[in-house]
Design an enzyme around this catalytic site. Structure first.
Site, short mmCIF file in Angstrom:
data_model
loop_
_atom_site.label_atom_id
_atom_site.label_comp_id
_atom_site.label_asym_id
_atom_site.label_seq_id
_atom_site.Cartn_x
_atom_site.Cartn_y
_atom_site.Cartn_z
N VAL A 45 8.84 -2.42 -4.51
CA VAL A 45 10.24 -2.86 -4.53
C VAL A 45 10.59 -3.33 -5.92
O VAL A 45 9.87 -4.15 -6.51
CB VAL A 45 10.49 -3.98 -3.49
CG1 VAL A 45 11.94 -4.44 -3.55
CG2 VAL A 45 10.16 -3.48 -2.09
N GLY A 92 0.80 -1.21 0.00
CA GLY A 92 0.00 0.00 0.00
C GLY A 92 0.83 1.26 0.00
O GLY A 92 0.36 2.31 -0.42
N MET A 93 2.09 1.18 0.49
CA MET A 93 2.90 2.38 0.62
C MET A 93 4.10 2.43 -0.31
O MET A 93 4.63 3.50 -0.58
CB MET A 93 3.41 2.50 2.07
CG MET A 93 2.31 2.68 3.11
SD MET A 93 2.98 2.75 4.77
CE MET A 93 3.98 4.24 4.67
N ASP A 123 8.44 -4.60 14.52
CA ASP A 123 7.57 -5.31 13.57
C ASP A 123 8.16 -6.67 13.20
O ASP A 123 8.21 -7.04 12.03
CB ASP A 123 7.36 -4.46 12.31
CG ASP A 123 6.05 -4.80 11.60
OD1 ASP A 123 5.18 -5.43 12.23
OD2 ASP A 123 5.89 -4.44 10.42
#
Length: 500
Positions: free
Chosen positions: A24, A20-21, A137
């Protein structure tokens, strides 16, 4: 973007993954003449000042942390594209192999491999914690399995010890399934929060489950705070010391957890112990006769496989009290940001929960508040894994377990031939109750072979062709419910294992 040249140096060649952001890309470094991975902000994020600052902070954090088990960052830059828009990017090493999330799609790791993998993750975290850096994370999709060992990736939401957990806008960044209880209280960043996530990672690699079951982010957050984690099931080669180490890592009080360096040392010792047990067992047990190979449905040849629990990236905004799911980044259990500005259970009535778009079988749910938390029944759903590797991963990272249809299939429990036995092609879906081979034709699923495990019989079945097939296998103690629907020509299974 293919063919673009960033800052007269990085030639974009092909797309490796997207979220979504960011996207690559595989690129060629013209100066040093090597292949690299380039992470580029995408969509509305490309021009957002906060996102650009975050990707630059990620580059600085990872670049300042050299360790054999941390992915290397080579460069950061800001490029102006043909439309005059700024493009922020990070250049990283291109990693061969696959991420742990994709490997777990084929089942849990052998005990020694699971403990060795987590020991190397712990080593990477210990190095980060020495520099007062907390990853925040840790999860399977952020662990790459390469020929040289483990690489921890994606320091996109890393922060320094002592900083506030909540962002300036009240968001809590992370992935719901791996959030430590203290993070939900919105205190300060602690290294112990990474150790909690590491404990969950160890449980997951050994069992392919999480120690709780949850269907919504609210239920998952409630579990972290209020539900005792289920103990490890009996696994050959796993000693009681592993459970004791897990109990310490998953302690609710961060002060009761060991440091990452201590976990690494303990896991290396437990790995040696597990390998020694395997060697001793191999010496005691004679090799099986060549004329009697193990079959897909036999207890000797069929490895326990339980699908992974869903981990859901989220953002919880205190002002509106709304849980909004972000698009997954690079894998189904990915998510670069999430949040909770209040303790679990404080979500107001009318909360909406949208499942990630990657799961075609998911539906929108609403509730009048958080679901009550009780001892989980260990019901697990398998969302499809997008064929997209994590940052720096090779594009050919898909791994799955296949069994030639009809090859060496045993008779069912009663001695009769297995129901729906067929030589047709298909994809085997393995549950505790047996192996169901599913063939997809467009969006229609069909069962072409069904081999119950020893002690199981068929209770119910809808073998299709249908949008979704269903098979229920029953033993005296357990029930396996196998469902599957088709997406892009491949079956997407959903397996529910329950005790009777």
């Amino acid at each position: 973007m293919v063919g673009d040249l960033l800052d007269d140096r990085y030639q974009i060649e092909s797309r490796l993954g997207a979220g979504g952001m960011s996207v690559v890309w595989r690129a060629w470094d013209r100066v040093l003449e090597r292949a690299v991975a380039v992470k580029v902000l995408a969509g509305a994020q490309a021009a957002a000042q906060g996102a650009r600052q975050r990707i630059q902070a990620e580059a600085r954090a990872a670049a300042g942390l050299w360790h054999p088990h941390v992915t290397s960052v080579y460069d950061y830059g800001e490029h102006t594209d043909a439309a005059g828009r700024p493009v922020s990017y990070v250049v990283m090493e291109l990693l061969p192999g696959q991420n742990l999330s994709r490997r777990l799609a084929a089942g849990p790791l052998p005990p020694a491999a699971a403990m060795r993998t987590c020991a190397q993750v712990a080593e990477a975290l210990a190095a980060a914690h020495e520099r007062d850096l907390v990853h925040r994370d840790i999860k399977p999709s952020n662990v790459m399995l390469t020929p040289a060992g483990v690489k921890v990736v994606d320091f996109g939401i890393a922060s320094t010890v002592g900083r506030p957990e909540l962002e300036a806008d009240g968001q809590l960044l992370g992935t719901a399934a791996y959030l430590a209880p203290e993070r939900l209280e919105g205190g300060t960043v602690l290294p112990a929060s990474d150790v909690y996530a590491l404990g969950l990672l160890l449980y997951r690699t050994l069992t392919n489950e999480l120690p709780w079951s949850a269907e919504t982010p609210t239920q998952m957050m409630n579990a972290h705070v209020y539900v005792d984690p289920a103990p490890l099931p009996a696994i050959e080669g796993v000693s009681p010391e592993v459970q004791r180490l897990l109990d310490r890592c998953l302690a609710r009080d961060p002060a009761d957890r060991p440091g990452a360096g201590e976990v690494a040392m303990a896991l290396h010792g437990l790995t040696d112990d597990a390998e020694r047990r395997v060697d001793e067992t191999a010496q005691r047990v004679p090799a099986a006769p060549v004329s009697a190979p193990a079959t897909a449905g036999s207890s000797a040849g069929r490895r326990r496989r339980i699908p992974r629990a869903v981990s859901i990236p989220l953002v919880l905004t205190a002002a509106a009290g709304i849980i909004a799911l972000l698009l997954p980044q690079f894998s189904a259990d990915d998510g670069s940001s999430g949040g909770a500005a209040s303790r679990p259970g404080a979500t107001p009535p009318g909360t909406a929960f949208d499942a990630p778009a990657a799961d075609p079988s998911a539906s929108r749910q609403t509730s009048g508040g958080p679901a009550p938390v009780s001892r989980p029944s260990r019901t697990l759903a398998v969302p499809p894994e997008p064929a997209r590797p994590t940052a720096g991963a090779s594009a050919s990272a898909s791994v799955g377990r296949t069994t030639p249809p009809g090859a060496g299939q045993p008779a069912g429990p009663s001695g009769a031939a297995p129901t729906l036995a067929s030589a047709e092609p298909g994809t085997p879906v393995e549950a505790l109750g047996g192996v169901v081979t599913v063939l997809c034709t467009g969006d229609q699923a069909r069962v072409v072979s069904l081999v119950p495990a020893p002690g199981y019989s068929i209770k119910d079945q809808n073998s299709g062709p249908a949008r979704e097939i269903k098979v229920v296998l029953l033993s005296t103690a357990n029930q396996s419910e196998v469902k599957a629907r088709c997406d892009d020509g491949r079956p997407i299974p959903k397996i529910k294992e329950t005790r009777r």
